[in-house]
Scaffold this active site. Structure first.
Site, mmCIF file in Angstrom:
data_model
loop_
_atom_site.group_PDB
_atom_site.id
_atom_site.type_symbol
_atom_site.label_atom_id
_atom_site.label_comp_id
_atom_site.label_asym_id
_atom_site.label_seq_id
_atom_site.Cartn_x
_atom_site.Cartn_y
_atom_site.Cartn_z
ATOM 1 N NE ARG A 75 -50.153 20.399 13.670
ATOM 2 C CZ ARG A 75 -48.829 20.472 13.708
ATOM 3 N NH1 ARG A 75 -48.207 21.462 13.068
ATOM 4 N NH2 ARG A 75 -48.129 19.583 14.370
ATOM 5 C CD GLU B 220 -51.224 20.229 6.253
ATOM 6 O OE1 GLU B 220 -50.403 19.389 6.684
ATOM 7 O OE2 GLU B 220 -51.196 21.416 6.616
ATOM 8 C CG HIS C 193 -47.112 21.043 7.284
ATOM 9 N ND1 HIS C 193 -48.190 20.504 7.939
ATOM 10 C CD2 HIS C 193 -46.307 21.549 8.264
ATOM 11 C CE1 HIS C 193 -48.052 20.660 9.241
ATOM 12 N NE2 HIS C 193 -46.908 21.304 9.470
#
Length: 329
Positions: A239, A268, A287
């Site tokens: 993360r 994000e 991601h």
């Protein structure tokens, strides 16, 4: 009467078909305004289960879902869950571990290789016509991965899959720091348990694989970067917020570390003016850790199985708050 399930992530049709065998299913496409959608709010007020991976499930959300019995994340991470609040209301919380371990480990190794060998930068050099002689200059050289030391912070399922690849595929020396010893990894991959400080000081590659919590937010900051080798490379596919991003930018700008491979960011999608995106020694991915068709389908099906097992039998196999639920019942 069938139990009512909300699916708010796009999933494969087979997942909906599976759920509809035992449940009444309503699908909503996720967006930032979902909680302002009257149709969604009405469905939520009657829902017994929700399945997805983005909604913040906290007290204000749960107030809108008085009949909720289970929340099912299509993810191994669950930092979008307020586990204490969910548990206090007697609601089951589940995730999708194990099925993505190998895929995420593959992504991490891609990041390591791409950063160490400067793959994106070299691709651009070729495309931009900068490759003008057969023998490249030393300024284009990268660094080896094989026979180097990999430090893994958080040696769980994904970390163990990474250690396996590093040990058998690249003859790497494995250091790890964890809340508890991983004796299996020590036996199978010759991994050595050590303190965080020892790991940072002795690793050529530092890979962070911890879940996001109040204890791990900004786990790696200025002090940690100062302990790393100047030739060290940071890899983060867990993360974004476990890294102090300002400290990372500073560490790279001041040559405290050699570079970074990042699949996650504190914000994000990452802002286009983020300084990390303009650095040649940073490899940035959007991601994509578990983002293959095969693995995402496995995750979706597992999340759906968790819902059905939870609603039908009260015992989903991937229950996050197992002990707390038992104490409340």
């Amino acid at each position: 009467m069938k139990q009512k399930v909300i699916v708010y992530n796009k999933v494969d049709p087979t997942v909906i078909e599976y759920l509809e065998k035992t449940c009444e299913v309503q699908y909503f496409e996720y967006n930032d305004q979902l909680l302002n959608n009257p149709l969604f709010l009405k469905a939520l007020s009657e829902a017994h289960a929700i399945l997805g991976s983005r909604l913040k499930v906290d007290s204000s959300f749960l107030d809108l879902a008085p009949k909720l019995k289970i929340v099912s994340n299509i993810s191994v991470g669950y930092d979008n869950f307020d586990i204490v609040e969910i548990t206090n209301r007697g609601i089951m919380a589940t995730n999708t571990p194990t099925v993505l371990n190998d895929t995420v480990a593959d992504t991490i190794f891609a990041l390591m290789l791409a950063t160490a060998r400067r793959v994106p930068e070299m691709v651009q050099n070729v495309r931009n016509g900068k490759w003008i002689k057969s023998n490249i200059d030393e300024e284009w050289f990268g660094v080896d991965i094989h026979h180097k030391t990999l430090g893994i912070i958080g040696l769980g399922g994904i970390g163990s899959a990474l250690a396996k690849r590093a040990h058998f595929g690249f003859d790497m020396n494995i250091l790890y720091h964890n809340r508890s010893r991983n004796e299996e990894a020590e036996r199978l991959y010759n991994a050595s348990y050590c303190s965080m400080e020892e790991l940072l000081q002795n690793s050529d590659f530092v890979c962070v694989m911890v879940p996001l919590s109040k204890h791990t937010e900004k786990l790696i900051g200025r002090r940690e970067f100062s302990l790393m080798k100047n030739s060290g490379i940071l890899i983060n596919a867990s993360r974004g917020k476990v890294i102090d991003e300002e400290a990372l930018i500073e560490a790279i700008q001041q040559n405290e570390i050699l570079g970074a491979g990042l699949d996650v960011f504190s914000q994000e999608p990452v802002a286009t003016d983020n300084p990390l995106l303009s650095m040649d020694n940073v490899v940035a991915l959007p991601h994509i850790g578990s983002a293959t068709k095969e693995t995402r389908l496995k995750m979706q099906l597992l999340a759906a199985e968790n819902v059905v097992e939870g609603l039908m039998r009260g015992t989903p196999k991937n229950l996050i708050n197992h002990e707390l639920i038992l104490n409340n019942r």
